[in-house]
Scaffold this motif. Structure first.
Motif, PDB file in Angstrom:
ATOM      1  N   LEU A   1     124.919 106.976  -2.281  1.00 45.54           N
ATOM      2  CA  LEU A   1     126.271 106.861  -1.722  1.00 45.54           C
ATOM      3  C   LEU A   1     126.698 105.410  -1.512  1.00 45.54           C
ATOM      4  CD1 LEU A   1     126.053 109.729   0.931  1.00 45.54           C
ATOM      5  CD2 LEU A   1     127.275 109.790  -1.265  1.00 45.54           C
ATOM      6  N   LYS A   2     125.735 104.483  -1.671  1.00 43.43           N
ATOM      7  CA  LYS A   2     125.974 103.050  -1.498  1.00 43.43           C
ATOM      8  C   LYS A   2     126.506 102.735  -0.091  1.00 43.43           C
ATOM      9  CE  LYS A   2     126.774 101.971  -6.380  1.00 43.43           C
ATOM     10  NZ  LYS A   2     126.227 103.241  -6.912  1.00 43.43           N
ATOM     11  N   ILE A   3     125.869 103.345   0.895  1.00 40.68           N
ATOM     12  CA  ILE A   3     126.236 103.093   2.288  1.00 40.68           C
ATOM     13  C   ILE A   3     124.964 102.917   3.117  1.00 40.68           C
ATOM     14  CG2 ILE A   3     128.464 104.295   2.268  1.00 40.68           C
ATOM     15  CD1 ILE A   3     127.133 106.755   3.285  1.00 40.68           C
ATOM     16  N   LYS A   4     125.146 102.374   4.313  1.00 40.86           N
ATOM     17  CA  LYS A   4     124.055 102.259   5.272  1.00 40.86           C
ATOM     18  C   LYS A   4     124.349 103.154   6.463  1.00 40.86           C
ATOM     19  CE  LYS A   4     122.679  97.535   4.093  1.00 40.86           C
ATOM     20  NZ  LYS A   4     122.448  96.150   4.608  1.00 40.86           N
ATOM     21  N   SER A   5     123.298 103.645   7.085  1.00 40.70           N
ATOM     22  CA  SER A   5     123.478 104.521   8.242  1.00 40.70           C
ATOM     23  C   SER A   5     122.254 104.418   9.136  1.00 40.70           C
ATOM     24  CB  SER A   5     123.666 105.972   7.797  1.00 40.70           C
ATOM     25  OG  SER A   5     123.647 106.843   8.905  1.00 40.70           O
ATOM     26  N   PHE A   6     122.496 104.526  10.433  1.00 44.00           N
ATOM     27  CA  PHE A   6     121.406 104.544  11.401  1.00 44.00           C
ATOM     28  C   PHE A   6     121.415 105.846  12.200  1.00 44.00           C
ATOM     29  CE2 PHE A   6     122.444 100.132  10.535  1.00 44.00           C
ATOM     30  CZ  PHE A   6     121.201  99.631  10.185  1.00 44.00           C
ATOM     31  N   ASN A   7     122.045 106.886  11.621  1.00 43.39           N
ATOM     32  CA  ASN A   7     122.048 108.194  12.277  1.00 43.39           C
ATOM     33  C   ASN A   7     120.622 108.732  12.380  1.00 43.39           C
ATOM     34  OD1 ASN A   7     124.908 108.709  12.726  1.00 43.39           O
ATOM     35  ND2 ASN A   7     125.076 108.747  10.495  1.00 43.39           N
ATOM     36  N   LYS A   8     120.379 109.483  13.420  1.00 46.02           N
ATOM     37  CA  LYS A   8     119.039 109.997  13.698  1.00 46.02           C
ATOM     38  C   LYS A   8     118.995 111.503  13.437  1.00 46.02           C
ATOM     39  CE  LYS A   8     118.995 106.519  17.312  1.00 46.02           C
ATOM     40  NZ  LYS A   8     119.088 106.290  18.767  1.00 46.02           N
ATOM     41  N   PHE A   9     117.919 111.940  12.811  1.00 42.95           N
ATOM     42  CA  PHE A   9     117.777 113.348  12.427  1.00 42.95           C
ATOM     43  C   PHE A   9     116.471 113.924  12.958  1.00 42.95           C
ATOM     44  CE2 PHE A   9     119.875 111.803   8.267  1.00 42.95           C
ATOM     45  CZ  PHE A   9     121.137 111.851   8.850  1.00 42.95           C
TER      46      PHE A   9
END
Length: 288
Positions: free
Chosen positions: A60-68
């Protein structure tokens, strides 16, 4: 808005093999699941699930720090599509948490870049190339079947199995039988005839004995015929054996079959009575 994703596991496959050098499996999703949820804290993710998250973000060419967090009802190394369900759930949750949504084809390509994959995340029942992620054929909705699930014991590593020397030649030796099984399976779905579906699964299961032998299989096939089962299927690269019954088969008869199999077949563990369901990606919205 938070999300959780459920992906069904499987009881092996209905048919698996190779035709014209194209490998495939026909999915057999069941009502046991892996569930990925957004979380306020970091929790342990298996290595392949972490890789799925990383590859999805790269795609997706994005960064994320969401937690799963990830929970599962599926056993690993048995042919229940445990890793496939984990990976697909994390792929879609990663996308949704960033305001995106992946298609089945996109999940298939990401998943198969990690390991050979079961197409349980595809809608309905499909013929799926587990090595490159191509969805080869849609059969429709799942037949109304319930399955007694047994485990032969041990574990099979999907990556190692599919790298096995001589595997392609063994699949080629089974090709005629697998073509016949696939044709019978198509007819079963077209005519809504579970007996044809069960016979197709049994043909594929028996042909697979030269690839991954299950010493209890033939006894289970003989016993199940006496209890109105429509067929027997296996995890072609796992340890699971399933006995297929129509949904309206008397519960006492199914239980008698279970007890007879356990009394007559050694080194066999009973896992569960499950329902075959249509595969797919089940998205639940969770209010924060």
């Amino acid at each position: 808005m938070n999300f959780s994703i459920k992906i069904p596991g499987s009881c092996g496959e209905l048919v698996q093999g190779m035709i014209n050098d194209v490998p495939f499996l026909v999915t057999c999703p069941i009502d046991m699941y892996a569930k990925a949820s957004m979380s306020s804290y970091f929790s342990y993710l298996p290595y392949k699930a972490k890789l799925a998250r990383s590859k999805t973000l790269d795609y997706l060419k994005i960064k994320s720090f969401n937690k799963f967090c990830l929970m599962t009802q599926l056993l690993a190394g048995k042919g229940m599509a445990s890793s496939s369900a984990d990976i697909a759930a994390i792929c879609q949750l990663t996308a949704l948490s960033c305001g995106k949504k992946l298609t089945e084809d996109e999940i298939a390509k990401i998943s198969t870049s990690i390991e050979p994959t079961d197409g349980v995340f595809c809608k309905g029942i499909v013929r799926f190339n587990h090595l490159n992620g191509d969805i080869l054929e849609h059969f429709g909705l799942a037949p109304k079947l319930k399955i007694l699930m047994f485990d032969c014991g041990g574990k099979i590593d999907t990556l190692s199995f599919n790298r096995r020397r001589g595997l392609k030649k063994l699949y080629q030796q089974n090709e005629k039988t697998i073509i016949e099984a696939l044709d019978l399976l198509r007819l079963g779905f077209k005519e809504k005839n579970t007996s044809y579906i069960g016979r197709a699964a049994a043909m594929s299961a028996y042909a697979n004995q030269k690839i991954l032998y299950k010493r209890q299989l033939e006894d289970i096939m003989i016993i199940s015929e006496n209890y109105d089962a429509v067929g027997v299927n296996v995890a072609h690269s796992g340890t699971v054996i399933g006995v297929l019954f129509n949904q309206d088969t008397d519960a006492e008869l199914v239980e008698e079959c279970r007890q007879k199999i356990l009394s007559d077949c050694f080194n066999l563990n009973y896992l569960n009575l499950v329902n075959m369901i249509s595969g797919g990606i089940f998205i639940e919205k969770v209010n924060s």
